[in-house]
Design an enzyme around this catalytic site. Structure first.
Site, short mmCIF file in Angstrom:
data_model
loop_
_atom_site.label_atom_id
_atom_site.label_comp_id
_atom_site.label_asym_id
_atom_site.label_seq_id
_atom_site.Cartn_x
_atom_site.Cartn_y
_atom_site.Cartn_z
CG HIS A 16 43.56 56.19 72.23
ND1 HIS A 16 44.74 55.84 72.85
CD2 HIS A 16 42.93 55.02 71.97
CE1 HIS A 16 44.82 54.51 72.95
NE2 HIS A 16 43.71 54.00 72.43
CG HIS A 18 40.56 51.03 69.74
ND1 HIS A 18 41.75 50.44 69.35
CD2 HIS A 18 40.80 51.64 70.92
CE1 HIS A 18 42.67 50.67 70.29
NE2 HIS A 18 42.12 51.40 71.25
NE ARG A 20 37.54 47.11 68.50
CZ ARG A 20 38.51 47.21 69.39
NH1 ARG A 20 39.76 47.42 69.02
NH2 ARG A 20 38.26 47.11 70.68
CG ASN A 44 44.24 47.88 68.42
OD1 ASN A 44 43.62 48.76 67.84
ND2 ASN A 44 43.90 47.42 69.61
CE LYS A 99 48.98 52.82 71.36
NZ LYS A 99 47.54 52.65 71.40
CG HIS A 138 49.02 50.14 75.83
ND1 HIS A 138 47.65 49.97 75.81
CD2 HIS A 138 49.44 49.62 77.01
CE1 HIS A 138 47.27 49.38 76.94
NE2 HIS A 138 48.33 49.15 77.68
CG HIS A 172 45.21 54.30 77.08
ND1 HIS A 172 46.39 53.90 77.67
CD2 HIS A 172 44.94 53.40 76.10
CE1 HIS A 172 46.80 52.82 77.05
NE2 HIS A 172 45.96 52.50 76.09
CG ASP A 244 41.36 53.26 74.85
OD1 ASP A 244 41.41 52.72 73.73
OD2 ASP A 244 41.75 52.70 75.89
CB ALA A 260 40.77 44.94 77.94
N1 LIG Z 1 41.88 49.96 76.00
C1 LIG Z 1 41.48 48.72 75.91
O1 LIG Z 1 41.15 48.11 76.94
N2 LIG Z 1 41.41 48.05 74.74
C2 LIG Z 1 41.83 48.53 73.45
C3 LIG Z 1 43.31 48.49 73.27
C4 LIG Z 1 44.06 49.58 73.97
O2 LIG Z 1 43.80 50.76 73.73
O3 LIG Z 1 44.92 49.27 74.78
C5 LIG Z 1 41.15 47.68 72.36
O4 LIG Z 1 41.58 47.74 71.22
O5 LIG Z 1 40.18 46.98 72.69
ZN LIG Z 2 43.11 52.14 72.75
ZN LIG Z 3 46.17 50.90 74.82
#
Ligand SMILES: NC(=O)N[C@@H](CC(=O)O)C(=O)O
Ligand SMILES: [Zn+2]
Ligand SMILES: [Zn+2]
Length: 341
Positions: A16, A18, A20, A44, A99, A138, A172, A244, A260
């Protein structure tokens, strides 16, 4: 007690992540590809990945940014209710999973699903089940922030029951309830982050507010953390590591209206080794960070073995590339394990 001075992890996987896009991808991509053999990359982006063209070009940009043949990005599609069977059949071999985000529940999820009603989700889920495409979720409602994951458990149950052949990954997880639910359904699996094995709400907001530990789902209680940690330390086979790691620019974390996400990719393997060593569980670390995921997702990998050595590692205060600046978890602190040079 064993006195480990070095430790090897075969084919580490982050299920998991990110990454970007653009300069942020160029900054964070290599920090994962250097250490991990593969990672499940979340869709995302803005806009999210919903077409084959967007998916393939994103995968290409990831490969270029990561500059490492010993790393496999497993890309995902952003769930929509109206994907046709033909579309999914055509894209199946390019993705590891789809997802699902409830709309507005986390970063860049505004175009997620507005109803978790099983009848609304049924067409896409039926196709996914037939095509054997795993579903990552999620799992949070929009209830009281500490109860959101717990309130989502019946929704996981209804999907698991309605689609017994569909592999469902609770992403997560942060609660004891989620750990307990894993045992009830053969088709339910989960990822757990590094930070949720380490922190509770106290670390986020019990003293001075710590924006770099603020994420969704929010860290929970000591009882929840213990349940997650015990399952990870014994490498419970339905649980896999998914960092994550969710980088946000420094100015979007250290401000009013903090984004977040906790950025952990450059410290993940060092801290996991430190944690498993502390609990005399290093013999289970390879399963937690690789073998469980390989079995759940049917992966075969021959990319790399990473060696960690018992040597201090001072976590950089910041990671930068061009205009992008990201602060990692444990910035400026000293870890007792390092990656071998
Ligand atoms: N975990 C998070 O707080 N943020 C994640 C999104 C997600 O995994 O929910 C993000 O893309 O910033
Ligand atoms: Zn995430
Ligand atoms: Zn998430």
């Amino acid at each position: 007690m064993n006195n480990f001075q070095s430790f090897e992890i075969n084919e580490p996987l982050d299920m998991h992540l990110h990454l970007r896009d653009a300069d942020m991808l160029k900054l964070v991509g290599p920090l994962t590809s250097k250490t991990f053999s593969g990672a499940l990359v979340m869709p995302n982006l803005v806009p999210p990945i919903t077409t084959k063209e967007a998916l393939l070009s994103y995968k290409q940009r990831i490969k270029e940014a990561c500059k490492n043949d010993q790393f496999e990005p497993f890309v995902t599609l952003f769930f929509k209710n109206d994907y046709s069977y033909e579309f999914l059949k055509d894209i199946k071999d390019e993705i590891i999973a789809i997802k699902l985000y409830p709309a507005g529940i986390t970063t860049n999820s505004e175009t997620g699903v507005s109803s978790m009603d099983i009848e609304v989700l049924r067409p896409t889920l039926e196709s996914m089940s037939k095509l054997e495409i795993p579903l990552c979720i999620h799992g949070e409602t929009n209830g009281f922030v500490m109860d959101r994951e717990k309130e989502f458990m019946p929704i996981y149950e209804s999907i698991a029951k309605a689609f017994p052949k569909l592999k469902i990954i609770m992403e997560h997880i942060t609660t004891k309830d989620a750990i307990e639910l894993l045992d009830k359904y053969d088709n339910l699996f989960a990822t757990v982050t590094l930070h949720h094995l380490l922190i509770t709400l106290d670390d986020v907001a019990g003293g001075m507010l710590q924006p770099h530990l603020f994420c969704k789902p929010i860290a929970k209680t000591p009882i929840d953390r213990t349940a997650l940690l015990n399952a990870a330390l014994k490498a419970y086979p339905k649980l896999m590591f998914g960092s994550d790691s969710a980088p946000h620019p420094k100015h979007k974390k250290e401000c009013c209206g903090c984004a977040a996400g906790v950025f952990t990719s450059p410290i993940a393997l060092q801290v996991l080794t430190q944690l498993f060593e502390k609990h005399n569980a290093l013999e289970n670390l390879n399963a937690f960070v690789s073998l469980n995921a390989q079995k759940i997702y049917n992966l075969k990998l021959d990319k790399k073995t990473v060696k960690l050595v018992k040597k201090d590692f001072v976590v950089p205060a910041i990671y930068e590339y061009k205009e992008e600046k990201v602060v990692p978890m444990y910035a400026g602190e000293t870890l007792s394990w390092s990656l071998e040079d």
